[in-house]
Design a protein around this motif. Structure first.
Motif, short mmCIF file in Angstrom:
data_model
loop_
_atom_site.label_atom_id
_atom_site.label_comp_id
_atom_site.label_asym_id
_atom_site.label_seq_id
_atom_site.Cartn_x
_atom_site.Cartn_y
_atom_site.Cartn_z
N PRO A 110 26.19 39.68 89.85
CA PRO A 110 26.26 38.20 89.96
C PRO A 110 26.49 37.50 88.47
N GLY A 111 26.86 36.29 88.35
CA GLY A 111 27.32 35.48 87.28
C GLY A 111 26.26 35.63 86.28
N PRO A 112 26.40 35.26 85.19
CA PRO A 112 27.97 34.98 84.54
C PRO A 112 28.69 36.28 84.46
N TRP A 113 29.98 35.98 84.42
CA TRP A 113 31.20 37.21 84.30
C TRP A 113 30.53 38.34 83.25
N TRP A 114 30.45 39.49 83.79
CA TRP A 114 29.80 40.63 82.90
C TRP A 114 30.65 40.88 81.79
N GLU A 115 32.16 40.66 81.84
CA GLU A 115 33.17 41.46 81.04
C GLU A 115 33.15 40.24 79.96
N ARG A 116 32.55 39.21 79.91
CA ARG A 116 32.81 37.95 78.75
C ARG A 116 31.29 37.66 78.21
N THR A 117 30.29 38.31 78.65
CA THR A 117 28.95 37.89 78.34
C THR A 117 28.12 39.08 77.98
N PRO A 118 27.52 38.87 77.06
CA PRO A 118 26.45 40.02 76.48
C PRO A 118 25.68 40.86 77.52
N GLY A 119 25.72 41.94 77.49
CA GLY A 119 25.00 42.97 78.37
C GLY A 119 23.29 42.68 78.29
N SER A 120 22.85 42.12 77.32
CA SER A 120 21.48 41.70 77.32
C SER A 120 21.15 40.65 78.29
N LEU A 121 22.28 40.00 78.84
CA LEU A 121 21.77 39.18 79.88
C LEU A 121 21.63 39.85 81.36
N ARG A 122 21.93 41.29 81.37
CA ARG A 122 21.74 41.86 82.34
C ARG A 122 20.87 43.30 81.97
N PRO A 123 19.84 43.26 81.56
CA PRO A 123 18.99 44.35 81.06
C PRO A 123 18.74 45.48 81.89
N GLY A 124 18.55 45.46 83.43
CA GLY A 124 18.09 46.28 84.32
C GLY A 124 19.29 46.48 85.48
N LEU A 125 19.34 47.60 86.32
CA LEU A 125 20.05 47.40 87.67
C LEU A 125 19.90 46.54 88.54
N ALA A 126 18.69 45.75 88.55
CA ALA A 126 18.61 44.79 89.44
C ALA A 126 19.39 43.63 88.99
N ASP A 127 19.48 43.49 87.83
CA ASP A 127 20.44 42.33 87.40
C ASP A 127 21.86 42.67 87.29
N VAL A 128 22.41 43.74 87.73
CA VAL A 128 23.68 43.90 87.89
C VAL A 128 24.00 44.10 89.41
N LEU A 129 22.91 44.33 90.48
CA LEU A 129 23.12 44.37 91.89
C LEU A 129 22.96 42.87 92.34
N GLY A 130 22.09 42.01 91.87
CA GLY A 130 21.66 40.86 92.39
C GLY A 130 21.00 40.98 93.75
N GLU A 131 20.94 39.81 94.45
CA GLU A 131 20.08 39.47 95.70
C GLU A 131 21.02 40.24 96.84
N ARG A 132 22.26 40.19 96.48
CA ARG A 132 23.03 40.58 97.67
C ARG A 132 24.13 41.66 97.16
N PRO A 133 23.70 42.89 97.13
CA PRO A 133 24.48 43.77 96.31
C PRO A 133 25.67 44.36 96.95
N SER A 134 25.68 44.34 98.58
CA SER A 134 26.49 45.06 99.41
C SER A 134 27.36 44.02 99.96
N ALA A 135 28.60 44.38 99.86
CA ALA A 135 29.66 43.49 100.86
C ALA A 135 30.40 44.00 101.93
N HIS A 136 30.01 45.46 102.05
CA HIS A 136 30.77 45.94 103.34
C HIS A 136 29.54 46.93 103.89
N PRO A 137 29.80 47.68 104.83
CA PRO A 137 28.81 48.64 105.65
C PRO A 137 29.28 49.93 104.69
#
Length: 461
Positions: free
Chosen positions: A120-147
């Motif tokens: 989920p935003g903001p774009w992880w490549e251009r922002t500090p990793g501290s904005l996403r301290p855990g796995l829940a923060d990199v997966l978000g509320e809708r982690p899947s796009a396909h079966p």
């Protein structure tokens, strides 16, 4: 700038230099470095830069982006080889509570676990990793796009999960495990999680003007296993040699063959382009060659490592710009230049050691129905079955130690080849996954599905 090497001819070195000079100039890259590997070692290095007198060399670090994924995949395969996990295990078995635990480890490695491509935003490549301290923060509320398992869908968060898996099973940070188990044994002393001088700065080059803007050099936090590493052309040349040949201290040749084998469902567009994803490695086709490796990018940097196993030539290309040169295209061209100018010499033929008469009895011509095949025994102890003319199913087979053989590739991969003998011990036929191969077309003395017409072979009229 080039490093003179006796291993390549002057004309080949000049052609390699010309290719990277063209890439740096037309791609408007502040700098570009490259290396070519043959016979397990770097045989050429080169660099071009826009700063006069300050061309980088094989020890200057660049960010390598998603080539980091290949390093992470090596760690997972090591755990598999130790019996700590199975690639068919669901993630939930080892890393519970992620919400995407149905995906297997193999599917995560091959980007077929159904996960979203990005966090989920903001774009992880251009922002500090501290904005996403855990796995829940990199997966978000809708982690899947396909079966799960149905599509190849490149997923950066998937490799964050694999890095967390390594940390949990090893009881140590991903970067510490990587350093101890891969970087140090392979002598990759200039491959690090954070930049160490001398290193290139990352730049964005304006698309319509010859001016530049510095890119941020962010620490990616839990996303590090997907793209954090810094490395050099020298270190990546050594890593390419390892990926091609194996090193029992890190990962054996058999496991690396598995890593280089396509493992994800192939989409129609990928079939047309000759692209497939393996276990932490990409397979592409260019100039009629199969090239396996990985590309990488982060703001300010582009990278590629690619290997032609058939030619025993690998290439590494690194540049410090967000866009411009196409690193895979350049690397593939470097492989082609060397492979065509100085083709690999075949290994000298050598006779086999003492061969048992029962093995020699197997070789020669066989028939599957009316299709002619030949079975050959090679000095490495394998047998190969291939059609005598035209296209057809073919495979090498490895002895199992009990008189049977197992297929290594193609249609017969994993299938059992069994010589069948008559009561008197003489060889009757070969049974290959229920297919009967006989010495004569539809041999009357051997079991042939459907039987043989009692009138035998006949002409017309």
């Amino acid at each position: 700038m080039t490093t003179p090497q006796d291993e390549l001819l002057p004309g080949t070195r000049r052609a390699l230099l010309h290719r990277i000079a063209l890439a740096q100039s037309e791609g408007r890259a502040p700098s570009l470095v490259a290396a070519v590997v043959r016979g397990g070692k770097a045989v050429w290095t080169g660099a071009r830069t826009s700063v006069e007198g300050h061309a980088p060399d094989e020890s200057v670090q660049y960010r390598i982006g998603s080539i980091t994924k290949t390093f992470t995949a090596v760690l997972v395969l090591r755990l598999r080889d130790e019996g700590v996990l199975d690639l068919a295990d669901p993630l939930e078995k080892h890393l519970p509570g992620t919400g995407v635990g149905e995906a297997t480890l193999a599917e995560l490695l091959a980007h077929s676990g159904g996960l979203a491509a990005e966090t989920p935003g903001p774009w992880w490549e251009r922002t500090p990793g501290s904005l996403r301290p855990g796995l829940a923060d990199v997966l978000g509320e809708r982690p899947s796009a396909h079966p799960v398992g149905r599509h190849f869908h490149y997923s950066n968060p998937g490799y964050a999960l694999l890095g967390a898996l390594v940390e949990k099973l090893r009881g140590a940070p991903w970067e510490e495990v990587l350093r101890r188990e891969v970087l140090e044994p392979l002598g990759l002393r200039r491959t690090t999680v954070r930049a160490q001088a001398p290193h290139a700065g990352g730049w964005a080059v304006h698309p319509w003007a010859d001016v530049m803007l510095p890119e941020p050099l962010e620490d990616l936090g839990v996303m590090a296993p997907a793209g954090q590493l810094w490395s050099t052309s020298g270190d990546l040349a050594r890593f390419a040699a390892f990926l091609a040949e194996g090193d029992d201290r890190v990962l054996n040749a058999g496991s690396l063959r598995e890593m280089r084998t396509p493992a994800a469902p192939v989409e129609a567009a990928d079939v047309a382009s000759g692209y497939a994803y393996c276990l932490g490695m990409e397979l592409r086709h260019r100039h009629g060659r199969a090239l396996v490796g990985h590309t990488g990018s982060l703001p300010g940097f582009l990278a590629c490592l690619t290997i032609s196993l058939a030619d025993d030539v690998s290439a590494v290309v690194l540049a410090n710009c967000t866009s411009g040169p196409a690193p895979f295209t350049v690397a593939a061209d470097l492989v082609r230049i060397v492979a065509e100018a100085e083709p690999r010499l075949p290994a000298p033929w050598k006779p086999s050691r003492e061969v048992e008469p029962a093995l020699l009895e197997l070789v020669g011509q066989w028939y599957w129905g009316t299709s002619a095949f030949v079975l050959r025994l090679s000095a490495d102890g394998l047998v190969s079955l291939e059609p005598l003319t035209g296209n057809g199913r073919r495979s090498r087979f490895r002895p199992e130690g009990d008189g049977t053989w197992v297929g290594l590739e193609g249609y017969y991969a994993g299938e059992s080849l069994k010589p069948v003998r008559r009561p008197d011990g003489s060889l009757s036929h070969l049974d290959l996954g229920s297919f009967v191969f006989t010495r004569q077309p539809y041999d009357e003395a051997a079991p042939v599905p459907g039987g043989v017409d009692p009138a035998g072979w006949r002409g017309v009229g």
